[in-house]
Design an enzyme around this catalytic site. Structure first.
Site, PDB file in Angstrom:
ATOM      1  N   HIS A  15      -5.252   8.130   3.144  1.00  0.00           N
ATOM      2  CA  HIS A  15      -5.767   9.641   3.314  1.00  0.00           C
ATOM      3  C   HIS A  15      -5.719   9.333   4.939  1.00  0.00           C
ATOM      4  CE1 HIS A  15      -9.935  11.632   3.520  1.00  0.00           C
ATOM      5  NE2 HIS A  15     -10.187  10.852   4.630  1.00  0.00           N
ATOM      6  N   GLU A  16      -6.312   7.940   5.703  1.00  0.00           N
ATOM      7  CA  GLU A  16      -6.525   7.858   6.760  1.00  0.00           C
ATOM      8  C   GLU A  16      -5.249   7.311   7.476  1.00  0.00           C
ATOM      9  OE1 GLU A  16      -9.946   7.404   8.048  1.00  0.00           O
ATOM     10  OE2 GLU A  16     -10.364   7.709   7.339  1.00  0.00           O
ATOM     11  N   HIS A  52      -4.915  11.548   9.078  1.00  0.00           N
ATOM     12  CA  HIS A  52      -5.028  12.055   9.466  1.00  0.00           C
ATOM     13  C   HIS A  52      -4.923  11.111  10.939  1.00  0.00           C
ATOM     14  CE1 HIS A  52      -9.057  12.676   7.931  1.00  0.00           C
ATOM     15  NE2 HIS A  52      -9.912  12.181   7.632  1.00  0.00           N
TER      16      HIS A  52
HETATM   17 ZN   LIG Z   1     -11.015  11.758   6.760  1.00  0.00          ZN
END
Ligand SMILES: [Zn+2]
Length: 479
Positions: free
Chosen positions: A152-153, A156
């Protein structure tokens, strides 16, 4: 939640729910000098000693918690922002060139998660295995969960990097993951893209786990593995859902901010509204945690939820402050705030000599020191001096108690002040030596930084920027 997991209990516990957030606060002013033995310890000691002058909050309850935008002194609030910086305690390598680190608080989370899964969840879902099997399954589940968080990170971070942001790294910690992004500003559409990729990855990961679990369940094999995968799918769905709550700085709050930004063409206003919702949500979580702790006698879950709410509340205020500061510090350079040509002292004299010839003669609170060859060798502050017991001062050289150059932030006169704030651990205790080439041309003390921040607070906010061009000033670091 799903029928593909045998023994699935719909209400697991709020502990898991609250655990699985990814606030991704992009915590403000992330430090560039994280090295071991660096400025941190000195700075914190200094903060305590200087507490009469700067009431630096040693806990995040400082002015941010009491009143997020009306603290008595800008520097306190910046210090409070700094408090939330996520420090990497252990670097575990790089993925796609992005440094991945673990914060020590992750150990608490890891232990609680593993204990909950091995001691309660798995044995009650799929009884009949040896305790060792539950422990191995729990560790595997938690590791896979952190791998999902990391994905997830990374989403980003990689998208942010592609859009021109600098990525300082990713840190996994107590409440999830933090992608530390800073650098150039982005537009509302860039923020939208950077933000949405995280939950999208989490949902995709959840679907993958769910499909594998469903296939194994259909084949009626490996029931413990099926339960493990089912748990991973559930927790990732919950993670995505939680992160999409429109409470800044959660991902959902960032989406809201980007949309408001697009609508109002005013990033600051958009941030204020989103941060208000973020703080409101934080308060809801704190109240929920209190009621859970006291009314339902569920102390650990209640405390967890309360701390999470407190974190979100503070992080929302910090982010808003950061956006505002970056707007108001636009165009302010180191030259604007530095004291030019500071008095320097020889590093070989004794502390007694230093007190007699410098500390009591000049008005500065810190003095760059130079060695026998005239080269800059460090910085000594009055606080460093006061830490030396009087009987020892006659026999101690100044260079012994001074901060070395690696412990002091360096800048050039034309550097933006906001970039210098990125570098320092704590602006309430930071000294910055300003060099033009090899020549020392100035020094910035905490007092100078505090004054600049106060003045910035008095300035009118800069011109409204839509950010569509991707070059809008004052948006560094928070997306
Ligand atoms: Zn997030």
């Amino acid at each position: 939640m799903a029928s593909w997991t045998p023994g699935n209990r719909p209400k697991r516990s709020s502990f898991q729910f609250s655990f699985t957030i990814c606030p991704r606060p992009y915590l403000a002013l992330s430090s560039l000098n994280d090295g071991p033995g660096s400025y941190g310890a000195t700075a914190r000691n200094g903060a305590r000693r200087r507490s009469r002058k700067f009431t630096v909050p040693l806990s995040p309850t400082g002015s941010i918690l009491v009143n997020p935008l009306c603290g008595p002194h800008e520097i306190e609030r910046v210090a409070a922002v700094q408090f939330w910086k996520m420090r990497t305690s252990l670097s575990i390598g790089r993925i796609a060139g992005i440094e991945i680190g673990l914060n020590w608080s992750l150990a608490i989370a890891f232990f609680l998660f593993t204990a909950s899964l091995a001691g309660e969840v798995f044995p009650s879902d799929v009884p009949g295995y040896a305790q060792t099997a539950y422990i191995v399954a729990a560790i595997a589940a938690v590791l896979l969960f952190y791998a999902s968080l990391l994905a997830h990170e990374l989403g980003h971070a990689i998208v942010a990097r592609r859009l021109g942001n600098r990525v300082d790294g990713i840190t996994l910690w107590l409440f999830g993951g933090v992608a530390r992004l800073s650098g150039d500003s982005v537009s509302d559409s860039a923020e939208l893209r950077i933000t949405l990729v995280g939950p999208a990855i989490t949902i995709a990961v959840a679907i993958v786990f769910a499909v594998i679990a469903a296939v194994l369940a259909t084949l009626n094999v490996f029931p413990l593995t099926v339960d493990l995968l089912g748990w991973l799918a559930r927790i990732n769905f919950i993670l995505a859902a939680f992160n999409l709550i429109p409470a800044f700085p959660l991902d959902g709050g960032r989406v809201l901010r980007a949309l408001l930004w697009r609508f109002t063409h005013d990033q600051l206003r958009a941030t204020s509204i989103a941060a208000w919702l973020g703080r409101a949500f934080g308060v809801v979580l704190i109240l929920g945690g209190l009621s859970m702790a006291f009314l339902q006698a569920s102390l650990i879950n209640g405390v967890w939820l309360g701390v999470l709410g407190w974190f979100l509340f503070s992080a929302a205020g910090s982010q808003e402050l950061q956006t505002r500061l970056q707007r108001s510090l636009t165009g302010v350079t180191v030259r604007d705030v530095m004291v030019p040509d500071p008095v320097t002292a020889p590093d070989w004299i004794t502390v007694d000599d230093f007190v007699a010839r410098y500390a009591t003669v000049h008005r500065a609170t810190a003095y760059p020191i130079r060695d026998f060859n005239g080269q800059l060798s460090g910085l000594v502050t009055l606080h460093d001096v006061s830490a030396i017991a009087p009987p020892r001062r006659a026999g101690t050289q100044v260079r012994v108690i001074a901060r070395s150059l690696t412990q002091v932030a360096l800048a050039r006169p034309d550097d933006a002040l906001i970039d210098v704030l990125h570098q320092v651990e704590d602006p309430a205790t930071a000294y910055v030596l300003v060099k033009d080439g090899d020549r020392l041309v100035g020094m910035v003390s905490p007092e100078d930084i505090g004054r600049a921040l106060d003045l910035a607070g008095l300035r009118q906010p800069g011109p409204v920027t839509t950010g569509r061009s991707g070059t809008s000033p004052g948006t560094v670091g928070d997306v």
